[in-house]
Write an enzyme that holds these catalytic residues in place. Structure first.
Site, PDB file in Angstrom:
ATOM      1  N   SER A  98     -14.080  -8.478 -25.409  1.00  0.00           N
ATOM      2  CA  SER A  98     -14.110  -9.921 -25.215  1.00  0.00           C
ATOM      3  C   SER A  98     -14.826 -10.573 -26.385  1.00  0.00           C
ATOM      4  O   SER A  98     -15.960 -10.214 -26.713  1.00  0.00           O
ATOM      5  CB  SER A  98     -14.828 -10.255 -23.905  1.00  0.00           C
ATOM      6  N   LYS A 116      -9.562 -10.054 -26.202  1.00  0.00           N
ATOM      7  CA  LYS A 116      -9.620 -11.237 -25.337  1.00  0.00           C
ATOM      8  C   LYS A 116     -10.433 -12.312 -26.039  1.00  0.00           C
ATOM      9  O   LYS A 116     -11.557 -12.068 -26.461  1.00  0.00           O
ATOM     10  CB  LYS A 116     -10.246 -10.905 -23.987  1.00  0.00           C
ATOM     11  N   LEU A 117      -9.863 -13.511 -26.142  1.00  0.00           N
ATOM     12  CA  LEU A 117     -10.543 -14.623 -26.777  1.00  0.00           C
ATOM     13  C   LEU A 117     -11.005 -15.625 -25.731  1.00  0.00           C
ATOM     14  O   LEU A 117     -10.216 -16.058 -24.886  1.00  0.00           O
ATOM     15  CB  LEU A 117      -9.596 -15.339 -27.754  1.00  0.00           C
ATOM     16  N   LYS A 118     -12.272 -15.985 -25.778  1.00  0.00           N
ATOM     17  CA  LYS A 118     -12.768 -17.070 -24.940  1.00  0.00           C
ATOM     18  C   LYS A 118     -12.269 -18.393 -25.515  1.00  0.00           C
ATOM     19  O   LYS A 118     -12.296 -18.591 -26.738  1.00  0.00           O
ATOM     20  CB  LYS A 118     -14.294 -17.063 -24.900  1.00  0.00           C
ATOM     21  N   ASP A 153      -9.284 -16.321 -22.173  1.00  0.00           N
ATOM     22  CA  ASP A 153     -10.089 -16.533 -20.966  1.00  0.00           C
ATOM     23  C   ASP A 153     -10.727 -17.916 -21.044  1.00  0.00           C
ATOM     24  O   ASP A 153     -11.505 -18.200 -21.968  1.00  0.00           O
ATOM     25  CB  ASP A 153     -11.161 -15.449 -20.861  1.00  0.00           C
ATOM     26  N   ASN A 157     -12.477 -19.438 -18.360  1.00  0.00           N
ATOM     27  CA  ASN A 157     -13.638 -19.608 -17.481  1.00  0.00           C
ATOM     28  C   ASN A 157     -13.632 -20.982 -16.805  1.00  0.00           C
ATOM     29  O   ASN A 157     -14.644 -21.692 -16.771  1.00  0.00           O
ATOM     30  CB  ASN A 157     -14.945 -19.398 -18.232  1.00  0.00           C
ATOM     31  N   GLU A 171      -6.604 -16.221 -18.469  1.00  0.00           N
ATOM     32  CA  GLU A 171      -7.519 -15.895 -17.381  1.00  0.00           C
ATOM     33  C   GLU A 171      -8.276 -17.136 -16.904  1.00  0.00           C
ATOM     34  O   GLU A 171      -8.842 -17.868 -17.709  1.00  0.00           O
ATOM     35  CB  GLU A 171      -8.505 -14.833 -17.877  1.00  0.00           C
ATOM     36  N   ASP A 214      -9.935 -14.670 -12.035  1.00  0.00           N
ATOM     37  CA  ASP A 214     -11.222 -13.970 -12.135  1.00  0.00           C
ATOM     38  C   ASP A 214     -12.166 -14.562 -11.098  1.00  0.00           C
ATOM     39  O   ASP A 214     -12.286 -14.070  -9.976  1.00  0.00           O
ATOM     40  CB  ASP A 214     -11.757 -14.115 -13.567  1.00  0.00           C
ATOM     41  N   LYS A 235     -13.957  -7.654 -10.886  1.00  0.00           N
ATOM     42  CA  LYS A 235     -15.358  -7.412 -11.246  1.00  0.00           C
ATOM     43  C   LYS A 235     -16.091  -7.013  -9.967  1.00  0.00           C
ATOM     44  O   LYS A 235     -16.228  -7.838  -9.055  1.00  0.00           O
ATOM     45  CB  LYS A 235     -15.984  -8.662 -11.863  1.00  0.00           C
ATOM     46  N   GLY A 255     -15.823  -7.314 -17.241  1.00  0.00           N
ATOM     47  CA  GLY A 255     -17.192  -6.931 -17.573  1.00  0.00           C
ATOM     48  C   GLY A 255     -18.135  -8.112 -17.494  1.00  0.00           C
ATOM     49  O   GLY A 255     -17.721  -9.273 -17.615  1.00  0.00           O
TER      50      GLY A 255
END
Length: 366
Positions: free
Chosen positions: A133, A159-161, A187, A189, A212, A237, A261, A289
């Site tokens: 990540s 994975k890119l935020k 992702d 969030n 995500e 998630d 998770k 994670g």
């Protein structure tokens, strides 16, 4: 299994580099570890709650408090992991604290019986492919350098935020620089709303594995609507806190992929329930994670080795986050990590390292 006592241990783990997401930046991890002691063995669990209630409503001080005041006193005199689950069921929420306690009890029991965590869960692989990540960066060139470094290390997936203002340009730059063969996902969030659907649809041509948690964690209906407006697969998630949540999401069509998770869903027994449900419905899984130390990482590797986990997870090598882990470090080998095979989670803290990073300890007699 009789538990004689439980130690709550707080440690401070500096990160090798700041890790930025849409909800904040971390420079160190304030970690709560649990050590369950029985006449025959001791078991370890790691609480993945963050210092502040940003990823979820849980935070590490609150986890320690609820364990001390409610969860540990609720344990019967003799208990196994299933008994822990039953004893804690009356208490609402606090899944990360419950997961840590369940894991420590399970680890102690498996060490006594000589069975590995992987065997107990039903894992089939002896090594798992690993993704990494990558947090939000100050610039696209810095992001490209970071991704290049991780690919050189052998990671199988990136994975890119992302967040509003840091999405299309950096993701497109990574795809153009490293080509269509790179397994790439993003992702959010929960940083977007359904009104952003036309904007998020601009990611579709970039051939991503998934997006995500693009929308709010408590809105599966909006995720189901978003899934009809974009072609990039939607992965949930934060929305999935139980097998019941997973069933609802699958029924609504809110996702086609789930990030599991264990801390978020209340433990590895619940994670196994989600695995079985998703596999029965053809929904892909991967193991997420939470910047775990070697304690949490070892248990996650066992979970990721189950047959339903078909996508590379965030089970990165120790040095991705920590210069020195509290266990023997997990080292990447051709993009994979070995699944521990020893009794229980298969690893234990190195005493000298653990003592060096310990901030406080508290002993609770059961």
């Amino acid at each position: 299994m009789k538990i004689t006592g439980i130690e709550l241990r707080r440690i401070k783990m500096p990160l090798v580099a700041p890790f930025r997401t849409s909800f904040g930046t971390e420079t160190e991890r304030d970690v709560l570890l649990l050590r369950v002691v029985t006449p025959d063995a001791e078991g370890w669990g790691e609480c993945v709650a963050m210092s502040d209630p940003l990823y979820s409503s849980e935070y590490v001080d609150g986890a320690a408090d609820v364990l001390r005041r409610f969860l540990i006193p609720a344990l019967p005199a003799h208990v196994d992991a299933h008994g822990v689950n039953r004893a804690l069921r009356p208490f609402k929420g606090h899944r990360m604290a419950k997961a840590a306690l369940e894991t420590a009890v399970l680890d102690a029991g498996l060490r006594t019986s000589g069975e590995s965590f992987a065997s107990f869960l039903g894992a089939e692989a002896d090594r798992v492919p690993c993704g990494v990540s990558v947090g939000i960066m100050d610039s696209v060139p810095r992001l490209l350098d970071a991704v290049a470094g991780y690919l050189d290390e052998g990671y199988a997936r990136i994975k890119l935020k992302i967040e509003p203002g840091w999405d299309l340009a950096p993701v497109r730059a990574v795809r153009e620089r490293f080509g269509d063969d790179l397994l790439l996902q993003v992702d959010a969030n929960a940083a977007y709303t359904l009104a952003d659907a036309p904007h998020l649809a601009k990611l579709d041509p970039l051939n991503l594995l998934l997006i995500e948690q693009p929308l709010a964690n408590d809105d599966m209906v909006q995720h189901a609507r978003l899934a009809t407006k974009i072609t990039t697969p939607v992965c949930l998630d934060e929305s999935i806190e139980s097998a019941e949540h997973a069933a609802a999401a699958i029924t609504l069509g809110a996702c086609s992929i789930i990030n599991v998770k264990p801390g978020r869903v209340g433990g590895y027994l619940e994670a196994r329930r989600i695995h079985d449900l998703a596999r029965a419905h053809g929904v892909a899984l991967w193991c997420g994670g939470m910047l775990e130390t070697g304690i949490g990482r070892a248990a996650n590797l066992a979970l990721a080795a189950m047959p339903g986990f078909t996508l590379p997870g965030d089970t990165s090598a120790s040095r991705r986050y920590y210069a020195t882990d509290i266990t023997a470090p997990f080292e990447l080998d051709e993009g994979h990590l070995e699944v521990p095979t020893g009794p229980g989670i298969g690893v234990a803290p190195v005493p000298a390292i653990l003592d060096e990073v310990t901030v406080s300890t508290e002993w609770i007699t059961v």
